[in-house]
Motif scaffolding. Sequence first.
Motif, PDB file in Angstrom:
ATOM      1  N   ARG A  25       0.837  -1.205   0.000  1.00 17.97           N
ATOM      2  CA  ARG A  25       0.000   0.000   0.000  1.00 17.97           C
ATOM      3  C   ARG A  25       0.863   1.242   0.000  1.00 17.97           C
ATOM      4  NH1 ARG A  25      -5.738  -0.766   2.563  1.00 17.97           N
ATOM      5  NH2 ARG A  25      -6.279  -2.478   1.221  1.00 17.97           N
ATOM      6  N   GLY A  28      -3.153   4.497  -0.237  1.00 23.07           N
ATOM      7  CA  GLY A  28      -4.545   4.410  -0.652  1.00 23.07           C
ATOM      8  C   GLY A  28      -4.753   3.325  -1.682  1.00 23.07           C
ATOM      9  N   THR A  29      -6.005   2.961  -1.856  1.00 27.43           N
ATOM     10  CA  THR A  29      -6.345   1.940  -2.842  1.00 27.43           C
ATOM     11  C   THR A  29      -6.584   2.599  -4.198  1.00 27.43           C
ATOM     12  OG1 THR A  29      -8.714   2.117  -2.432  1.00 27.43           O
ATOM     13  CG2 THR A  29      -7.472   0.569  -1.042  1.00 27.43           C
ATOM     14  N   TYR A  32      -9.698   4.588  -4.138  1.00 24.38           N
ATOM     15  CA  TYR A  32      -9.521   5.877  -3.463  1.00 24.38           C
ATOM     16  C   TYR A  32      -8.996   6.914  -4.454  1.00 24.38           C
ATOM     17  CZ  TYR A  32      -7.101   9.556  -0.961  1.00 24.38           C
ATOM     18  OH  TYR A  32      -6.634  10.780  -0.557  1.00 24.38           O
ATOM     19  N   TYR A  33      -7.941   6.552  -5.185  1.00 22.07           N
ATOM     20  CA  TYR A  33      -7.357   7.497  -6.130  1.00 22.07           C
ATOM     21  C   TYR A  33      -8.311   7.808  -7.279  1.00 22.07           C
ATOM     22  CZ  TYR A  33      -3.035   7.102  -3.554  1.00 22.07           C
ATOM     23  OH  TYR A  33      -2.101   7.143  -2.561  1.00 22.07           O
ATOM     24  N   ARG A  35     -11.604   7.876  -7.083  1.00 25.13           N
ATOM     25  CA  ARG A  35     -12.612   8.789  -6.521  1.00 25.13           C
ATOM     26  C   ARG A  35     -12.023  10.180  -6.329  1.00 25.13           C
ATOM     27  NH1 ARG A  35     -17.760  10.284  -6.064  1.00 25.13           N
ATOM     28  NH2 ARG A  35     -18.268  10.989  -3.989  1.00 25.13           N
ATOM     29  N   ARG A  36     -10.838  10.238  -5.788  1.00 25.87           N
ATOM     30  CA  ARG A  36     -10.175  11.520  -5.549  1.00 25.87           C
ATOM     31  C   ARG A  36      -9.966  12.299  -6.844  1.00 25.87           C
ATOM     32  NH1 ARG A  36      -3.959  11.654  -4.254  1.00 25.87           N
ATOM     33  NH2 ARG A  36      -4.032  11.375  -6.500  1.00 25.87           N
ATOM     34  N   LEU A  41     -15.376   4.677 -10.674  1.00 25.71           N
ATOM     35  CA  LEU A  41     -14.895   3.631  -9.774  1.00 25.71           C
ATOM     36  C   LEU A  41     -14.997   2.272 -10.449  1.00 25.71           C
ATOM     37  CD1 LEU A  41     -16.573   4.717  -6.408  1.00 25.71           C
ATOM     38  CD2 LEU A  41     -14.316   5.318  -7.299  1.00 25.71           C
ATOM     39  N   HIS A  43     -15.787  -0.462  -9.017  1.00 23.53           N
ATOM     40  CA  HIS A  43     -16.429  -1.297  -8.013  1.00 23.53           C
ATOM     41  C   HIS A  43     -17.070  -2.536  -8.609  1.00 23.53           C
ATOM     42  CE1 HIS A  43     -20.558  -0.091  -9.007  1.00 23.53           C
ATOM     43  NE2 HIS A  43     -20.006   1.056  -9.324  1.00 23.53           N
ATOM     44  N   CYS A  74     -21.948   6.349  -5.474  1.00 19.40           N
ATOM     45  CA  CYS A  74     -20.904   7.390  -5.479  1.00 19.40           C
ATOM     46  C   CYS A  74     -20.629   7.916  -6.879  1.00 19.40           C
ATOM     47  CB  CYS A  74     -19.598   6.845  -4.891  1.00 19.40           C
ATOM     48  SG  CYS A  74     -19.660   6.588  -3.127  1.00 19.40           S
TER      49      CYS A  74
END
Length: 75
Positions: A25, A28-29, A32-33, A35-36, A41, A43, A74
């Motif tokens: 790690r 972040g996953t 995460y990146y 979304r940021r 995503l 998902h 999201c």
Amino acid sequence: VARAEGATLDPATLPALAAMLAQARSGGTSMYYDRRDGRPLEHDALYGAVLRAAARHGIDVPLHRTLSTLLAACG
């Protein structure tokens, strides 16, 4: 679900696997990146795959279903 799909899981390997993942790690996953940075995503590739495999085997996975629903909301 993994076992139902044919994976062989040896509990003795879990501590080493967890340690390897913890070291890999970098803060972040990938989700995460994504979304940021405003990217879609992935998902469905993760949670959706588990949901589809679980459905094939008649396995209830309420946590994965909930997380998949939340992540889909999201964006």
